[in-house]
Design an enzyme around this catalytic site. Structure first.
Site, short mmCIF file in Angstrom:
data_model
loop_
_atom_site.label_atom_id
_atom_site.label_comp_id
_atom_site.label_asym_id
_atom_site.label_seq_id
_atom_site.Cartn_x
_atom_site.Cartn_y
_atom_site.Cartn_z
CG ASN A 1 -0.18 -0.12 2.50
OD1 ASN A 1 0.59 0.76 2.84
ND2 ASN A 1 -0.38 -1.22 3.22
CE LYS B 1 -8.84 -2.66 13.75
NZ LYS B 1 -7.81 -3.14 12.82
CE LYS C 1 9.09 -11.68 -14.32
NZ LYS C 1 9.85 -11.19 -15.44
CG ASP D 1 -6.76 -5.05 5.94
OD1 ASP D 1 -6.22 -5.16 7.06
OD2 ASP D 1 -7.34 -4.02 5.56
CE LYS E 1 -10.83 0.95 10.25
NZ LYS E 1 -10.06 1.70 9.29
CG PHE F 1 -2.36 5.98 13.27
CD1 PHE F 1 -1.59 5.78 14.40
CD2 PHE F 1 -2.32 7.21 12.64
CE1 PHE F 1 -0.79 6.79 14.91
CE2 PHE F 1 -1.53 8.24 13.13
CZ PHE F 1 -0.76 8.04 14.27
N1 CTP Z 1 -4.16 -3.12 11.86
C1 CTP Z 1 -3.69 -4.29 12.43
N2 CTP Z 1 -3.68 -5.45 11.71
C2 CTP Z 1 -4.20 -5.49 10.46
C3 CTP Z 1 -4.73 -4.31 9.89
C4 CTP Z 1 -4.69 -3.15 10.62
O1 CTP Z 1 -3.25 -4.26 13.58
N3 CTP Z 1 -4.19 -6.63 9.79
C5 CTP Z 1 -4.12 -1.90 12.66
C6 CTP Z 1 -3.44 -0.72 11.97
O2 CTP Z 1 -2.06 -0.68 12.29
C7 CTP Z 1 -4.17 0.47 12.55
C8 CTP Z 1 -5.58 -0.07 12.80
O3 CTP Z 1 -5.46 -1.49 12.85
O4 CTP Z 1 -3.63 0.89 13.77
C9 CTP Z 1 -6.59 0.29 11.75
O5 CTP Z 1 -6.06 -0.02 10.47
P1 CTP Z 1 -6.86 0.33 9.14
O6 CTP Z 1 -6.04 -0.11 7.99
O7 CTP Z 1 -7.32 1.75 9.20
O8 CTP Z 1 -8.17 -0.54 9.29
P2 CTP Z 1 -8.50 -2.05 9.14
O9 CTP Z 1 -8.65 -2.64 10.49
O10 CTP Z 1 -7.52 -2.73 8.23
O11 CTP Z 1 -9.93 -1.97 8.47
P3 CTP Z 1 -10.34 -1.42 6.99
O12 CTP Z 1 -9.19 -1.79 6.07
O13 CTP Z 1 -11.60 -2.17 6.69
O14 CTP Z 1 -10.56 0.06 7.10
#
Ligand code: CTP
Length: 412
Positions: free
Chosen positions: A221, A353, A300, A290, A349, A335
């Site tokens: 990302n 969480k 490859k 995710d 979140k 975050f």
């Molecule tokens: N985070 C995590 N583990 C993951 C994804 C995210 O611990 N697999 C943590 C990130 O570091 C951040 C928080 O969860 O502190 C929110 O991450 P974000 O990417 O905004 O949200 P997601 O939980 O991934 O949900 P979505 O992608 O649906 O917005």
């Protein structure tokens, strides 16, 4: 002589805050005279160091009278043993403040050039450094100055943004030295915050993760890691021991941090699980992938006619999993990167969480967020409280974030 502290600004029973004021040769030097008074009004002991050119603009005796201390103007006329006065001063001070800081001084500090008292002293000090640059607008925007500022900011120093208005050259532009009261207030803020995380173990995650598809391709990302690195740097500046778990970035790790480099979400999860038990605060600024490929190809993948349909599987949610390991007294901040319904999504979140705080940012907004040096945050607390951090540098966002966390920790 121990001065009477007029404002209750004390170094925890060790007397008034000690500030070295470095003065370089900008037209706004006249404001530095008032700044000495403003610092003293706030209970600081002030020693002034002037560059040679500054001493040609305002006589050192003016600063001597205002500060009540001898003024140092060059390497060989300083108080004490001439050859070590810059070291003595470094041991004495709680803060090195430079106002006005010219482009020349910023350049020397950034590159480690030590050719006069102020620049030599800068290399000798371990105190926090606050810089108030002032110069012509074109100079302020010049890539050389930008680069030097970036180096100094990455080193953990704090800047006061120059104001906009009429400059000595006649232009109306950015580059004015802020007013003395604002500089003095910022200095006091830094002095009172320095060390508020002292002795604390802090764990910060930063950057993206990378999930391989085959030996040459990956899913990732747009995270640059800048926000997480700024959070780590600010915690270090306030005296914390910092472990920084970082996905792949092109950034220099903050000096003094323990860097744990990782690549994938699974590696980040394992590193967090390993380091979390010993930390008091976890700030999860990483943009964790995710999803990962259900299958990583061993070779490859060759180009072929038609498309390529990928099967993805979810990665673990690190923050949700950490919930079960959390002990009393540990503070967890996440975050939330959002493009819509920023507050509502972030609050969900926070709750899902089980976090103590979440810093929401709108990653679709122009000029902030991913890969930018700037950001804007909304800090959301369980129970509904919130605080906005309007658009500013990521360094300033980190200061606001740690102010909030520190208040929660010390208030608890
Ligand atoms: N985070 C995590 N583990 C993951 C994804 C995210 O611990 N697999 C943590 C990130 O570091 C951040 C928080 O969860 O502190 C929110 O991450 P974000 O990417 O905004 O949200 P997601 O939980 O991934 O949900 P979505 O992608 O649906 O917005």
């Amino acid at each position: 002589m121990v001065r009477v502290d007029t404002d209750g600004n004390e170094r925890a029973g060790k007397g008034p805050f000690r500030v070295t004021l470095g003065v370089s040769a900008g037209i706004s030097i006249y404001k530095a005279c008032d700044l000495v008074r403003r610092l003293k009004e706030r209970g600081c002991e002030v020693r002034v160091v002037m560059t040679g050119h500054a001493a040609q603009m305002v006589a050192p005796v003016t600063f001597q009278a205002l500060s009540g201390n001898a003024v140092i103007t060059d390497l060989f006329t300083g108080a004490g043993e001439p050859s070590i006065a810059h070291i003595e001063l470094a041991k004495w001070e709680d803060l090195l403040l430079v106002a006005p800081a010219t482009a020349n001084v910023l350049g020397k500090f950034a590159r480690g050039i030590a050719d006069d008292f102020l620049s030599t002293h800068y290399l000798a000090t371990t105190a926090p450094v606050l810089l108030a640059p002032a110069m012509n607008g074109n100079m302020w925007r010049h890539p050389a100055v930008r680069e030097n500022l970036k180096i100094l900011e990455e080193r953990g120093h704090v800047f006061l943004q120059p104001g906009r208005g009429s400059l000595a050259c006649g232009d109306v532009d950015e580059g004015r030295l802020p007013e003395p009261v604002a500089i003095a207030e910022e200095a006091l803020l830094l002095l009172s915050k320095a060390g508020d995380l002292s002795g604390m173990e802090v764990l910060v995650t930063a950057g993206p993760t990378r999930e391989a598809l085959d030996p040459v391709r990956f899913l990732s990302n747009r995270s640059s890691g800048k926000m997480g690195y700024a959070v780590a740097r600010e915690a270090l500046r306030r005296g914390a021991q910092v472990t920084l778990i970082s996905g792949p970035t092109s950034l220099e790790p903050p000096r003094g941090s323990r860097l744990v480099p990782v690549t994938t979400a699974a590696e980040m999860e394992a590193a967090v699980a390993q380091h979390f038990p010993a930390c008091q605060v976890l700030v999860m600024a990483a943009a964790v992938a995710d999803y990962r490929a259900a299958q990583i190809l061993p070779d490859k993948r060759k180009k072929a006619k038609g498309g390529w349909t990928l099967a993805l599987e979810p990665t673990a949610d690190i923050l949700s999993n950490i919930r079960g390991l959390k002990k009393k007294g540990q503070f967890v901040c996440g975050f939330a990167a959002e493009t819509e319904e920023v507050k509502a999504n972030a609050r969900k979140k926070l709750e899902d969480k089980g976090l103590d705080l979440i810093a929401a940012n709108d990653v679709s907004a122009e000029g902030v967020g991913f890969d930018s040096d700037r950001n804007a945050l909304i800090l959301l607390w369980p129970g509904g409280a919130e605080e906005r951090v309007p658009e500013t540098t990521k360094a300033a966002c980190s200061r606001a974030l740690w102010d909030a966390i520190s208040e929660a920790l010390h208030g608890a």
